[in-house]
Motif scaffolding. Structure first.
Motif, PDB file in Angstrom:
ATOM      1  N   ARG A 164     -92.728 121.706-127.796  1.00 17.35           N
ATOM      2  CA  ARG A 164     -93.028 122.488-126.577  1.00 17.35           C
ATOM      3  C   ARG A 164     -94.399 122.097-126.026  1.00 17.35           C
ATOM      4  NH1 ARG A 164     -92.963 128.344-128.219  1.00 17.35           N
ATOM      5  NH2 ARG A 164     -93.639 128.691-126.077  1.00 17.35           N
ATOM      6  N   LEU A 165     -95.344 121.870-126.927  1.00 17.15           N
ATOM      7  CA  LEU A 165     -96.684 121.465-126.461  1.00 17.15           C
ATOM      8  C   LEU A 165     -96.614 120.134-125.718  1.00 17.15           C
ATOM      9  CD1 LEU A 165    -100.082 121.838-128.099  1.00 17.15           C
ATOM     10  CD2 LEU A 165     -99.417 119.556-127.369  1.00 17.15           C
ATOM     11  N   LEU A 166     -95.901 119.176-126.296  1.00 20.04           N
ATOM     12  CA  LEU A 166     -95.834 117.860-125.643  1.00 20.04           C
ATOM     13  C   LEU A 166     -95.116 117.959-124.292  1.00 20.04           C
ATOM     14  CD1 LEU A 166     -95.102 115.579-128.741  1.00 20.04           C
ATOM     15  CD2 LEU A 166     -97.258 115.829-127.488  1.00 20.04           C
ATOM     16  N   LEU A 167     -94.097 118.771-124.218  1.00 21.48           N
ATOM     17  CA  LEU A 167     -93.404 118.939-122.934  1.00 21.48           C
ATOM     18  C   LEU A 167     -94.324 119.618-121.917  1.00 21.48           C
ATOM     19  CD1 LEU A 167     -89.899 120.059-124.278  1.00 21.48           C
ATOM     20  CD2 LEU A 167     -90.539 117.804-123.375  1.00 21.48           C
ATOM     21  N   ASP A 168     -95.122 120.558-122.411  1.00 21.91           N
ATOM     22  CA  ASP A 168     -96.051 121.283-121.533  1.00 21.91           C
ATOM     23  C   ASP A 168     -97.139 120.372-120.975  1.00 21.91           C
ATOM     24  OD1 ASP A 168     -97.187 123.929-120.571  1.00 21.91           O
ATOM     25  OD2 ASP A 168     -98.885 123.208-121.778  1.00 21.91           O
ATOM     26  N   ARG A 169     -97.512 119.341-121.729  1.00 21.62           N
ATOM     27  CA  ARG A 169     -98.617 118.473-121.309  1.00 21.62           C
ATOM     28  C   ARG A 169     -98.156 117.246-120.511  1.00 21.62           C
ATOM     29  NH1 ARG A 169    -100.329 122.575-123.615  1.00 21.62           N
ATOM     30  NH2 ARG A 169    -102.176 122.624-124.972  1.00 21.62           N
ATOM     31  N   ALA A 170     -96.860 117.146-120.260  1.00 17.52           N
ATOM     32  CA  ALA A 170     -96.345 115.971-119.540  1.00 17.52           C
ATOM     33  C   ALA A 170     -96.808 115.976-118.085  1.00 17.52           C
ATOM     34  CB  ALA A 170     -94.825 115.962-119.596  1.00 17.52           C
ATOM     35  N   MET A 171     -97.078 114.785-117.563  1.00 19.92           N
ATOM     36  CA  MET A 171     -97.443 114.644-116.148  1.00 19.92           C
ATOM     37  C   MET A 171     -96.222 114.964-115.275  1.00 19.92           C
ATOM     38  SD  MET A 171    -100.508 113.363-116.356  1.00 19.92           S
ATOM     39  CE  MET A 171    -101.180 113.333-117.997  1.00 19.92           C
ATOM     40  N   LEU A 172     -96.468 115.511-114.123  1.00 20.54           N
ATOM     41  CA  LEU A 172     -95.354 115.775-113.199  1.00 20.54           C
ATOM     42  C   LEU A 172     -94.655 114.471-112.835  1.00 20.54           C
ATOM     43  CD1 LEU A 172     -96.931 118.402-110.758  1.00 20.54           C
ATOM     44  CD2 LEU A 172     -95.318 118.811-112.640  1.00 20.54           C
ATOM     45  N   THR A 173     -95.432 113.401-112.755  1.00 20.71           N
ATOM     46  CA  THR A 173     -94.861 112.110-112.364  1.00 20.71           C
ATOM     47  C   THR A 173     -94.389 111.283-113.565  1.00 20.71           C
ATOM     48  OG1 THR A 173     -97.109 111.273-112.360  1.00 20.71           O
ATOM     49  CG2 THR A 173     -96.181 111.906-110.229  1.00 20.71           C
ATOM     50  N   GLY A 174     -94.471 111.863-114.750  1.00 21.67           N
ATOM     51  CA  GLY A 174     -93.988 111.172-115.942  1.00 21.67           C
ATOM     52  C   GLY A 174     -95.087 110.609-116.801  1.00 21.67           C
ATOM     53  N   GLY A 175     -94.912 110.765-118.110  1.00 20.26           N
ATOM     54  CA  GLY A 175     -95.874 110.201-119.053  1.00 20.26           C
ATOM     55  C   GLY A 175     -96.895 111.218-119.524  1.00 20.26           C
ATOM     56  N   TRP A 176     -97.773 110.735-120.400  1.00 18.09           N
ATOM     57  CA  TRP A 176     -98.790 111.595-121.002  1.00 18.09           C
ATOM     58  C   TRP A 176    -100.131 110.854-121.040  1.00 18.09           C
ATOM     59  CZ3 TRP A 176     -93.734 111.540-122.433  1.00 18.09           C
ATOM     60  CH2 TRP A 176     -93.080 112.765-122.584  1.00 18.09           C
ATOM     61  N   ASN A 177    -101.213 111.648-120.973  1.00 21.39           N
ATOM     62  CA  ASN A 177    -102.530 111.070-121.255  1.00 21.39           C
ATOM     63  C   ASN A 177    -103.047 111.709-122.548  1.00 21.39           C
ATOM     64  OD1 ASN A 177    -103.421 113.601-120.500  1.00 21.39           O
ATOM     65  ND2 ASN A 177    -104.326 112.939-118.575  1.00 21.39           N
ATOM     66  N   TYR A 178    -104.351 111.876-122.674  1.00 22.55           N
ATOM     67  CA  TYR A 178    -104.903 112.434-123.916  1.00 22.55           C
ATOM     68  C   TYR A 178    -104.478 113.877-124.155  1.00 22.55           C
ATOM     69  CZ  TYR A 178    -108.019 114.569-120.576  1.00 22.55           C
ATOM     70  OH  TYR A 178    -108.501 115.290-119.508  1.00 22.55           O
ATOM     71  N   GLY A 179    -104.167 114.602-123.035  1.00 26.82           N
ATOM     72  CA  GLY A 179    -103.707 115.964-123.270  1.00 26.82           C
ATOM     73  C   GLY A 179    -103.921 116.986-122.178  1.00 26.82           C
ATOM     74  N   ASN A 180    -104.376 116.589-121.006  1.00 31.24           N
ATOM     75  CA  ASN A 180    -104.415 117.487-119.857  1.00 31.24           C
ATOM     76  C   ASN A 180    -103.666 116.803-118.717  1.00 31.24           C
ATOM     77  OD1 ASN A 180    -107.797 118.179-120.673  1.00 31.24           O
ATOM     78  ND2 ASN A 180    -106.136 119.628-120.891  1.00 31.24           N
ATOM     79  N   ARG A 213     -88.540 111.385-117.701  1.00 31.97           N
ATOM     80  CA  ARG A 213     -89.576 110.933-116.758  1.00 31.97           C
ATOM     81  C   ARG A 213     -90.609 110.062-117.469  1.00 31.97           C
ATOM     82  NH1 ARG A 213     -89.009 116.148-114.477  1.00 31.97           N
ATOM     83  NH2 ARG A 213     -90.693 116.963-115.755  1.00 31.97           N
ATOM     84  N   GLY A 214     -90.945 110.450-118.700  1.00 32.81           N
ATOM     85  CA  GLY A 214     -91.901 109.654-119.473  1.00 32.81           C
ATOM     86  C   GLY A 214     -91.371 108.259-119.760  1.00 32.81           C
ATOM     87  N   LEU A 215     -90.097 108.205-120.073  1.00 33.55           N
ATOM     88  CA  LEU A 215     -89.487 106.901-120.360  1.00 33.55           C
ATOM     89  C   LEU A 215     -89.455 106.038-119.093  1.00 33.55           C
ATOM     90  CD1 LEU A 215     -88.242 105.267-122.623  1.00 33.55           C
ATOM     91  CD2 LEU A 215     -86.011 106.293-122.091  1.00 33.55           C
ATOM     92  N   ALA A 216     -89.137 106.671-117.983  1.00 36.04           N
ATOM     93  CA  ALA A 216     -89.134 105.928-116.711  1.00 36.04           C
ATOM     94  C   ALA A 216     -90.537 105.406-116.405  1.00 36.04           C
ATOM     95  CB  ALA A 216     -88.637 106.826-115.582  1.00 36.04           C
ATOM     96  N   TYR A 217     -91.543 106.241-116.682  1.00 38.40           N
ATOM     97  CA  TYR A 217     -92.939 105.819-116.475  1.00 38.40           C
ATOM     98  C   TYR A 217     -93.250 104.601-117.349  1.00 38.40           C
ATOM     99  CZ  TYR A 217     -98.008 105.698-116.689  1.00 38.40           C
ATOM    100  OH  TYR A 217     -99.308 105.268-116.645  1.00 38.40           O
ATOM    101  N   LEU A 238     -90.311 101.334-126.584  1.00 38.64           N
ATOM    102  CA  LEU A 238     -89.098 100.860-125.902  1.00 38.64           C
ATOM    103  C   LEU A 238     -88.038 100.455-126.920  1.00 38.64           C
ATOM    104  CD1 LEU A 238     -90.742  98.793-123.007  1.00 38.64           C
ATOM    105  CD2 LEU A 238     -89.588 101.011-122.821  1.00 38.64           C
ATOM    106  N   HIS A 239     -88.489  99.824-127.998  1.00 42.47           N
ATOM    107  CA  HIS A 239     -87.561  99.428-129.064  1.00 42.47           C
ATOM    108  C   HIS A 239     -86.888 100.661-129.674  1.00 42.47           C
ATOM    109  CE1 HIS A 239     -85.955  96.990-132.317  1.00 42.47           C
ATOM    110  NE2 HIS A 239     -86.396  97.909-133.156  1.00 42.47           N
ATOM    111  N   ALA A 240     -87.669 101.747-129.843  1.00 40.58           N
ATOM    112  CA  ALA A 240     -87.104 102.969-130.422  1.00 40.58           C
ATOM    113  C   ALA A 240     -86.015 103.560-129.531  1.00 40.58           C
ATOM    114  CB  ALA A 240     -88.209 103.989-130.657  1.00 40.58           C
ATOM    115  N   TYR A 241     -86.084 103.260-128.241  1.00 43.64           N
ATOM    116  CA  TYR A 241     -85.071 103.754-127.289  1.00 43.64           C
ATOM    117  C   TYR A 241     -84.033 102.669-126.970  1.00 43.64           C
ATOM    118  CZ  TYR A 241     -87.605 108.103-126.438  1.00 43.64           C
ATOM    119  OH  TYR A 241     -88.192 109.351-126.577  1.00 43.64           O
ATOM    120  N   ASP A 242     -84.040 101.602-127.768  1.00 46.46           N
ATOM    121  CA  ASP A 242     -83.079 100.499-127.593  1.00 46.46           C
ATOM    122  C   ASP A 242     -83.150  99.876-126.203  1.00 46.46           C
ATOM    123  OD1 ASP A 242     -81.967 100.617-130.199  1.00 46.46           O
ATOM    124  OD2 ASP A 242     -80.853 102.409-129.599  1.00 46.46           O
TER     125      ASP A 242
END
Lengths: 285, 339
Positions: A164-180, A213-217, A238-242
């Motif tokens: 839930r934390l990781l989903l909460d910290r996701a960018m609206l446009t996809g992906g993650w940074n350090y945590g904000n 969205r993160g994967l697309a990013y 990417l390998h983990a997602y084949d």
């Protein structure tokens, strides 16, 4: 630059105590030691390659960032993954390390006007007594998911809250940074390395919109951050997602002379590992 | 502005009311058995601190020459000394003014080499990004390092030593700091001049957050935030005791700095031995009142001069560069009223 040259550079940088520093000649640290053991496993080299990691000092079942220091939860999570991938057993017992990791968490804060996020969620912090951030949460979540599957002590609630934390910290446009994802009303930008690590931790939650969205990013930006770490982690995710990784690996090969010159042994080892296929299962669920 | 009769002579520009306010925290701490700093460790402030302001209209300037002139004019002697340069490289986005420009960094390195330094090492430890290779290549610094055979080290990943704090604003006894910096003889702050949404302004003193190792404390460096940003700035500078600063204000940042703000051309390189004096001058240059910034006010009690009468201007006059930066609403209280 040849892969073999990278391996030789890493082997030359090994300290007398069997570990690796971030730079050649520097004191052994947990993160570069983890990546070096993982990358060099299977290469011609010393028989006791993983000895330093198996005997790495710990406190209450948590691995110290370096001798005489305090635990670092992110690197502890990484170490658990490496121990498992290389078939190594820590002197404390890998189960002990795994259970200790589930006991610790980042501190919660009240929500704040400065950022649109749920500060009550507790994933993992880098060190004790601090807030939960994306990278430590992702490494620890991945390690917990991978190595507590058959453990009756698996704390399912910890896993769900970290997700839930990781989903909460996701960018609206996809992906993650350090945590904000946002600050003072402005949307912040994602980073390739933290996006890659988070995607590896969430590979069993692929249907989540934030993960999609993160994967697309990552697919779009995998080669935009030119560094050994960013490119290597992108390839591993990417390998983990084949998904295809040839373009990313080609960019990584091109980057190697710069990485070798910069001299960060953690970065060189991450690159070396990503360019091989021997332990592709290390970060796959 | 306070009248002269309201001023109190403590080597700063504080009014009596401001002085009493500034020391109230120290007195409260003393009442709890903890002094915020021991004046005996720091000695008297200089009667006069020189601050050099040098024109560089854009990044096509010859920074080895500009900075070399400043070093000569400000009496910098680095012959045989190991020089450590600490630029500001917190994040990289193309076309922004977040980081100290690599041309200024390399110009400084070459100027110090020409001045007889035994060695010059460049180091930084960003607080958000932990991928230094990306920052160094993305900003273009890598090509300059390679071309000029300059050594760069990621301060987040260097060996560390625990150092006792020489002042006690954070309430901590010690901090881990990078050995490469601690072993140098001459530490140079090399910030980008920017507004800062928490501290008001980031320049010579705030940039030392980048010396606190992320591998020890994490990213961001929470310990510096939870103990107070202003407190951390003062303790780091009191402990590291940097010898000199070179501020890249050629293109600075206004608005929501230090990352999301807008580029703003100023055309200046500011230099000096006294970081408090240089930062106070930079604040005045962009229309902010240094007295309203807690870290500068606290630092002016024992680390350097903030009072304009104790700052000797070298190079160009401040008026040549003086302007008024846009700031976020919560920082408008910092503005100098006379502008």
């Amino acid at each position: 630059m040849e892969i073999r040259e990278l391996a030789q550079q890493l082997l030359r940088g090994r300290n007398a105590d069997g570990g690796w520093g971030y730079y050649q000649g520097k004191a052994s640290r947990l993160e570069p030691t983890c990546w070096s053991v993982l990358a060099l496993d299977g290469h011609a080299g010393p028989d006791d390659l993983g000895a330093a990691l198996r005997t790495w000092p710990s406190k209450d079942g948590l691995l110290l960032e370096r001798h005489g220091a305090e635990p670092n939860y992110a690197f502890h999570g990484l170490a658990l993954l490496v121990l498992g991938a290389c078939g190594l057993e820590h002197i404390e017992g890998n189960v002990t390390l795994s259970r200790a990791l589930q006991r610790v968490k980042g501190v919660a804060f009240a929500d704040s006007w400065i950022s649109r996020q749920d500060n009550s969620l507790q994933g993992w912090s880098w060190i004790a007594g601090t807030f939960s951030w994306v990278e430590p949460t992702a490494w620890c979540l991945l390690a917990t998911k991978k190595w507590t599957g058959n453990d009756v002590h698996r704390d399912r609630a910890r896993i769900l809250e970290a997700e839930r934390l990781l989903l909460d910290r996701a960018m609206l446009t996809g992906g993650w940074n350090y945590g904000n994802s946002n600050m003072l009303g402005q949307e912040l930008v994602a980073y390739v390395p933290t996006t890659a690590v988070t995607l590896m931790a969430m590979q069993d939650r692929r249907s989540e919109p934030s993960v999609e969205r993160g994967l697309a990013y990552l697919v779009k930006h995998a080669t935009t951050e030119r560094s050994a770490s960013a490119l290597a982690l992108a390839a591993l995710a990417l390998h983990a997602y084949d998904l295809p990784v040839d373009t990313v690996r080609a960019a990584l090969m091109e980057q190697l002379p710069v990485s070798a010159a910069m001299g960060s042994q953690a970065a060189i080892a991450t690159a070396l590992f990503a360019l091989q296929t021997g332990h592709a299962h290390a970060f796959r669920l | 502005m306070p009248s002269d009769s309201e001023r109190i002579s403590i080597g700063t520009d504080l009014s009596r009311r401001q002085f009493l306010s500034a020391i109230s925290v120290a007195l409260a701490a003393a009442a709890c058995g903890r002094q915020q700093f021991d004046p005996g460790l720091f000695g008297p402030l200089p009667d006069l601190s020189s601050v050099g302001l040098y024109a560089a209209p854009d990044y096509r300037a010859d920074f080895k020459d500009v900075i070399g002139r400043g070093l000569t004019e400000l009496g910098v002697d680095v012959r045989g000394r190991r020089v450590f340069l600490k630029p500001n490289m917190v994040e990289y986005e193309s076309g922004t003014a977040i980081n100290t420009n690599p041309l200024v960094v390399v110009g400084a390195a070459l100027a110090f080499q020409a001045a007889g330094a035994a060695s010059v090492v460049i180091g930084e430890g960003p607080g958000h990004r932990r991928d230094m290779e990306y920052l160094v290549t993305g900003t273009g610094l890598y090509e300059h390092l390679r071309e000029n055979r300059l050594h760069f080290i990621d301060l987040n990943q260097d060996d560390v030593a625990y150092v006792p704090l020489r002042s006690q604003f954070m309430g901590l006894d010690r901090l881990a700091l990078p050995v490469e910096m601690l072993q140098s003889d001459f530490i140079v702050s090399m910030p980008k001049l920017k507004t800062h949404h928490w501290a008001g302004m980031t320049a010579s003193m705030k940039t030392f957050f980048g010396t606190v190792p992320g591998a020890v404390y994490g990213w961001p460096k929470n310990i510096l935030h939870t103990h107070g940003i202003d407190n951390s700035i003062v303790d780091l500078n009191a402990t590291i005791r940097p010898h000199f600063t070179i501020v890249d204000a050629v293109t600075a940042m206004e608005g929501d700095g230090p990352i999301m703000g807008r580029a703003r051309d100023v055309g200046c390189v500011a230099m000096g031995h006294d970081l408090v004096a240089v930062d106070a001058t930079c604040a005045r240059m962009i229309g902010l009142d240094p007295l309203q910034m807690p870290y500068l006010r606290d630092a002016s009690l024992f680390l350097g001069n903030l009072n304009e009468r104790r700052i000797e201007q070298r190079g160009e006059p401040l008026s040549r560069f003086a302007t008024r930066f846009d700031v976020i609403d919560s920082m408008k209280k910092l503005r100098l009223h006379e502008l």
